[in-house]
Design a protein around this motif. Structure first.
Motif: not given
Ligand code: FES
Length: 75
Positions: A6-7, A58-60, A62-63, A69-71, A73
């Protein structure tokens, strides 16, 4: 740095400057702690707020728009 699904939410005041980690070695995610000094040429992103706001970082990992964060996650 990208250790959660999550962000990060970072509150920042107008004209405040923050340093966002780009090297992934920080112990203060998502902000820089100076650990990039151990890397070759990777520097933090310097962001200055134009208004009081909350940043969604972004915390994952994958953005497609790191460090924001672009969603992604959610997928
Ligand atoms: S936390 Fe990485 S895309 Fe949202």
């Amino acid at each position: 740095m990208y250790s959660q699904q999550f962000p990060y939410s970072v509150a920042i005041k107008k004209d405040e400057e923050i340093y966002i980690c780009q090297c992934g070695k920080t112990a203060k995610s998502p902000l820089c702690d100076g650990s990039h000094k151990q890397t070759d040429g990777v520097r933090p992103l310097i962001f200055t707020a134009e208004k009081d706001q909350s940043l969604t970082l972004c915390g994952c990992g994958k953005s497609a728009d790191i460090p924001w964060c672009d969603g992604s996650h959610n997928r």
